[in-house]
Write a protein that holds these residues in place. Structure first.
Motif, PDB file in Angstrom:
ATOM      1  N   LEU A  19       0.827  -1.206   0.000  1.00 56.46           N
ATOM      2  CA  LEU A  19       0.000   0.000   0.000  1.00 56.46           C
ATOM      3  C   LEU A  19       0.865   1.261   0.000  1.00 56.46           C
ATOM      4  O   LEU A  19       0.551   2.233  -0.702  1.00 56.46           O
ATOM      5  CB  LEU A  19      -0.955  -0.012   1.190  1.00 56.46           C
ATOM      6  CG  LEU A  19      -2.030  -1.115   1.152  1.00 56.46           C
ATOM      7  CD1 LEU A  19      -2.832  -1.105   2.439  1.00 56.46           C
ATOM      8  CD2 LEU A  19      -2.936  -0.967  -0.063  1.00 56.46           C
ATOM      9  N   ASN A  20       1.946   1.263   0.760  1.00 55.64           N
ATOM     10  CA  ASN A  20       2.846   2.424   0.768  1.00 55.64           C
ATOM     11  C   ASN A  20       3.435   2.664  -0.621  1.00 55.64           C
ATOM     12  O   ASN A  20       3.516   3.802  -1.082  1.00 55.64           O
ATOM     13  CB  ASN A  20       3.986   2.231   1.781  1.00 55.64           C
ATOM     14  CG  ASN A  20       3.519   2.318   3.214  1.00 55.64           C
ATOM     15  OD1 ASN A  20       2.411   2.759   3.504  1.00 55.64           O
ATOM     16  ND2 ASN A  20       4.356   1.879   4.127  1.00 55.64           N
ATOM     17  N   ALA A  21       3.856   1.576  -1.274  1.00 53.15           N
ATOM     18  CA  ALA A  21       4.431   1.701  -2.611  1.00 53.15           C
ATOM     19  C   ALA A  21       3.401   2.224  -3.606  1.00 53.15           C
ATOM     20  O   ALA A  21       3.690   3.120  -4.414  1.00 53.15           O
ATOM     21  CB  ALA A  21       4.987   0.358  -3.076  1.00 53.15           C
ATOM     22  N   ALA A  22       2.190   1.687  -3.544  1.00 55.49           N
ATOM     23  CA  ALA A  22       1.130   2.136  -4.455  1.00 55.49           C
ATOM     24  C   ALA A  22       0.832   3.620  -4.251  1.00 55.49           C
ATOM     25  O   ALA A  22       0.654   4.374  -5.215  1.00 55.49           O
ATOM     26  CB  ALA A  22      -0.127   1.297  -4.255  1.00 55.49           C
ATOM     27  N   GLU A  23       0.794   4.060  -2.997  1.00 53.29           N
ATOM     28  CA  GLU A  23       0.524   5.469  -2.702  1.00 53.29           C
ATOM     29  C   GLU A  23       1.623   6.365  -3.261  1.00 53.29           C
ATOM     30  O   GLU A  23       1.350   7.410  -3.854  1.00 53.29           O
ATOM     31  CB  GLU A  23       0.380   5.666  -1.197  1.00 53.29           C
ATOM     32  CG  GLU A  23      -0.032   7.072  -0.811  1.00 53.29           C
ATOM     33  CD  GLU A  23      -0.387   7.181   0.661  1.00 53.29           C
ATOM     34  OE1 GLU A  23       0.302   7.945   1.367  1.00 53.29           O
ATOM     35  OE2 GLU A  23      -1.346   6.523   1.087  1.00 53.29           O
ATOM     36  N   GLU A  24       2.868   5.967  -3.083  1.00 56.62           N
ATOM     37  CA  GLU A  24       3.989   6.771  -3.603  1.00 56.62           C
ATOM     38  C   GLU A  24       3.963   6.840  -5.129  1.00 56.62           C
ATOM     39  O   GLU A  24       4.209   7.889  -5.712  1.00 56.62           O
ATOM     40  CB  GLU A  24       5.325   6.220  -3.108  1.00 56.62           C
ATOM     41  CG  GLU A  24       5.619   6.531  -1.667  1.00 56.62           C
ATOM     42  CD  GLU A  24       5.522   8.025  -1.343  1.00 56.62           C
ATOM     43  OE1 GLU A  24       6.145   8.842  -2.052  1.00 56.62           O
ATOM     44  OE2 GLU A  24       4.817   8.378  -0.385  1.00 56.62           O
ATOM     45  N   THR A  35       0.495  -0.268 -11.320  1.00 56.91           N
ATOM     46  CA  THR A  35       0.261  -1.586 -11.904  1.00 56.91           C
ATOM     47  C   THR A  35       0.871  -2.620 -10.976  1.00 56.91           C
ATOM     48  O   THR A  35       1.728  -2.298 -10.145  1.00 56.91           O
ATOM     49  CB  THR A  35       0.922  -1.699 -13.288  1.00 56.91           C
ATOM     50  OG1 THR A  35       2.350  -1.585 -13.128  1.00 56.91           O
ATOM     51  CG2 THR A  35       0.418  -0.620 -14.240  1.00 56.91           C
ATOM     52  N   SER A  36       0.443  -3.861 -11.125  1.00 53.36           N
ATOM     53  CA  SER A  36       0.993  -4.906 -10.257  1.00 53.36           C
ATOM     54  C   SER A  36       2.496  -5.010 -10.460  1.00 53.36           C
ATOM     55  O   SER A  36       3.252  -5.164  -9.493  1.00 53.36           O
ATOM     56  CB  SER A  36       0.303  -6.243 -10.503  1.00 53.36           C
ATOM     57  OG  SER A  36       0.428  -6.630 -11.851  1.00 53.36           O
ATOM     58  N   ARG A  37       2.949  -4.894 -11.676  1.00 52.04           N
ATOM     59  CA  ARG A  37       4.387  -4.989 -11.942  1.00 52.04           C
ATOM     60  C   ARG A  37       5.143  -3.831 -11.297  1.00 52.04           C
ATOM     61  O   ARG A  37       6.168  -4.026 -10.648  1.00 52.04           O
ATOM     62  CB  ARG A  37       4.645  -5.014 -13.451  1.00 52.04           C
ATOM     63  CG  ARG A  37       6.137  -5.055 -13.788  1.00 52.04           C
ATOM     64  CD  ARG A  37       6.362  -5.191 -15.261  1.00 52.04           C
ATOM     65  NE  ARG A  37       5.968  -6.541 -15.642  1.00 52.04           N
ATOM     66  CZ  ARG A  37       5.649  -6.907 -16.870  1.00 52.04           C
ATOM     67  NH1 ARG A  37       5.662  -6.033 -17.846  1.00 52.04           N
ATOM     68  NH2 ARG A  37       5.317  -8.146 -17.134  1.00 52.04           N
ATOM     69  N   ASN A  41       7.739  -4.444  -8.267  1.00 47.10           N
ATOM     70  CA  ASN A  41       9.151  -4.096  -8.491  1.00 47.10           C
ATOM     71  C   ASN A  41       9.670  -3.122  -7.449  1.00 47.10           C
ATOM     72  O   ASN A  41      10.811  -3.227  -7.007  1.00 47.10           O
ATOM     73  CB  ASN A  41       9.356  -3.505  -9.890  1.00 47.10           C
ATOM     74  CG  ASN A  41       9.286  -4.554 -10.984  1.00 47.10           C
ATOM     75  OD1 ASN A  41       9.376  -5.753 -10.709  1.00 47.10           O
ATOM     76  ND2 ASN A  41       9.111  -4.111 -12.210  1.00 47.10           N
ATOM     77  N   ARG A  42       8.826  -2.182  -7.082  1.00 48.93           N
ATOM     78  CA  ARG A  42       9.262  -1.153  -6.131  1.00 48.93           C
ATOM     79  C   ARG A  42       9.631  -1.741  -4.768  1.00 48.93           C
ATOM     80  O   ARG A  42      10.500  -1.225  -4.092  1.00 48.93           O
ATOM     81  CB  ARG A  42       8.173  -0.096  -5.960  1.00 48.93           C
ATOM     82  CG  ARG A  42       8.606   1.049  -5.060  1.00 48.93           C
ATOM     83  CD  ARG A  42       7.647   2.189  -5.178  1.00 48.93           C
ATOM     84  NE  ARG A  42       7.842   2.852  -6.437  1.00 48.93           N
ATOM     85  CZ  ARG A  42       8.072   4.149  -6.565  1.00 48.93           C
ATOM     86  NH1 ARG A  42       8.141   4.915  -5.508  1.00 48.93           N
ATOM     87  NH2 ARG A  42       8.221   4.689  -7.747  1.00 48.93           N
ATOM     88  N   ILE A  43       8.973  -2.821  -4.385  1.00 46.63           N
ATOM     89  CA  ILE A  43       9.249  -3.381  -3.053  1.00 46.63           C
ATOM     90  C   ILE A  43       9.894  -4.761  -3.110  1.00 46.63           C
ATOM     91  O   ILE A  43      10.032  -5.430  -2.084  1.00 46.63           O
ATOM     92  CB  ILE A  43       7.961  -3.421  -2.191  1.00 46.63           C
ATOM     93  CG1 ILE A  43       6.875  -4.236  -2.876  1.00 46.63           C
ATOM     94  CG2 ILE A  43       7.497  -2.020  -1.859  1.00 46.63           C
ATOM     95  CD1 ILE A  43       5.647  -4.435  -2.017  1.00 46.63           C
ATOM     96  N   PRO A  48       3.014 -12.330  -8.928  1.00 49.12           N
ATOM     97  CA  PRO A  48       2.071 -13.325  -8.387  1.00 49.12           C
ATOM     98  C   PRO A  48       1.901 -13.201  -6.870  1.00 49.12           C
ATOM     99  O   PRO A  48       0.790 -13.392  -6.356  1.00 49.12           O
ATOM    100  CB  PRO A  48       2.705 -14.666  -8.764  1.00 49.12           C
ATOM    101  CG  PRO A  48       3.522 -14.361  -9.975  1.00 49.12           C
ATOM    102  CD  PRO A  48       4.052 -12.968  -9.756  1.00 49.12           C
ATOM    103  N   LEU A  49       2.975 -12.871  -6.157  1.00 46.77           N
ATOM    104  CA  LEU A  49       2.853 -12.725  -4.711  1.00 46.77           C
ATOM    105  C   LEU A  49       2.011 -11.497  -4.368  1.00 46.77           C
ATOM    106  O   LEU A  49       1.192 -11.527  -3.446  1.00 46.77           O
ATOM    107  CB  LEU A  49       4.230 -12.638  -4.046  1.00 46.77           C
ATOM    108  CG  LEU A  49       4.230 -12.642  -2.515  1.00 46.77           C
ATOM    109  CD1 LEU A  49       3.469 -13.838  -1.962  1.00 46.77           C
ATOM    110  CD2 LEU A  49       5.652 -12.622  -1.985  1.00 46.77           C
TER     111      LEU A  49
END
Length: 198
Positions: A19-24, A35-37, A41-43, A48-49
């Motif tokens: 969630l932190n990565a998506a927000e950033e 996107t899921s990718r 990648n960011r974290i 799939p995980l």
């Protein structure tokens, strides 16, 4: 009724990281870059995980909005209960990070019905809270509800803050600095008037 299973601490930590990565990403690159990718990648997770925690991107966006809205509701309650409620509310509403995220959520909601529905729920909850408090405190500012109904005050505060921050973030020169300064002066006068009456 059986209680929902609680996530393990390691799972909670990974969900928080997602969630932190998506927000950033939303703040830096816009909602379409979430996107899921990109998030994985960011974290350092595999896609799939990531989908194990959030089977769809709609679920990720909704979880992100719910987390953010819980914070906003709590901060709004604090602001409206503070010694200078209009000032605290304005400071919260005109926070650039929060407003920028809200703009991205609005844009994403145009393409994600589940997110749009959740945003509607959150908006109604926050507006009910604002109007209930305004019903009580507006007379302390000498704001006659016939001339300044709570719905008008709430929409004006939120709408102006959102518009100003949107223009500031986008870099548009729309006299937003003058409007922000004028609103600041108006709120200070209202708060001073309320303090004298109390």
């Amino acid at each position: 009724m059986a209680e929902p299973r609680r996530r393990r601490a390691a799972t909670e930590e990974k969900v928080t990281r997602v969630l932190n990565a998506a927000e950033e990403i939303m703040l830096l690159e816009g909602y379409a870059a979430v996107t899921s990718r990109n998030v994985a990648n960011r974290i350092g997770l595999s896609s799939p995980l990531l989908h194990y925690y959030f089977p769809t991107m709609d679920e990720l966006f909704v979880a992100l909005l719910r987390r953010r809205s819980e914070r906003v509701v709590a901060r709004m309650e604090e602001a409206l209960a503070s010694p200078r409620p209009l000032q605290a509310w304005w400071d919260l509403a005109s926070d650039p990070r929060g407003a920028a995220l809200f703009i991205e959520f609005l844009a994403a909601a145009n393409h994600r019905p589940a997110l749009k529905d959740t945003m509607g729920e959150v908006a109604r909850e926050v507006r009910r809270l604002q109007m209930a408090v305004l019903d009580k405190i507006a007379p302390e500012y000498d704001l006659d509800p016939r001339d300044y109904p709570p719905a008008l005050i709430a929409a004006t505060m939120q709408g102006l803050a959102l518009g100003l921050v949107a223009d500031e973030v986008a870099g548009y020169e729309t006299a937003h600095k003058q409007a922000r300064a004028a609103m600041g002066r108006l709120i200070r006068r209202l708060e001073q008037h309320r303090a004298r009456r109390r």
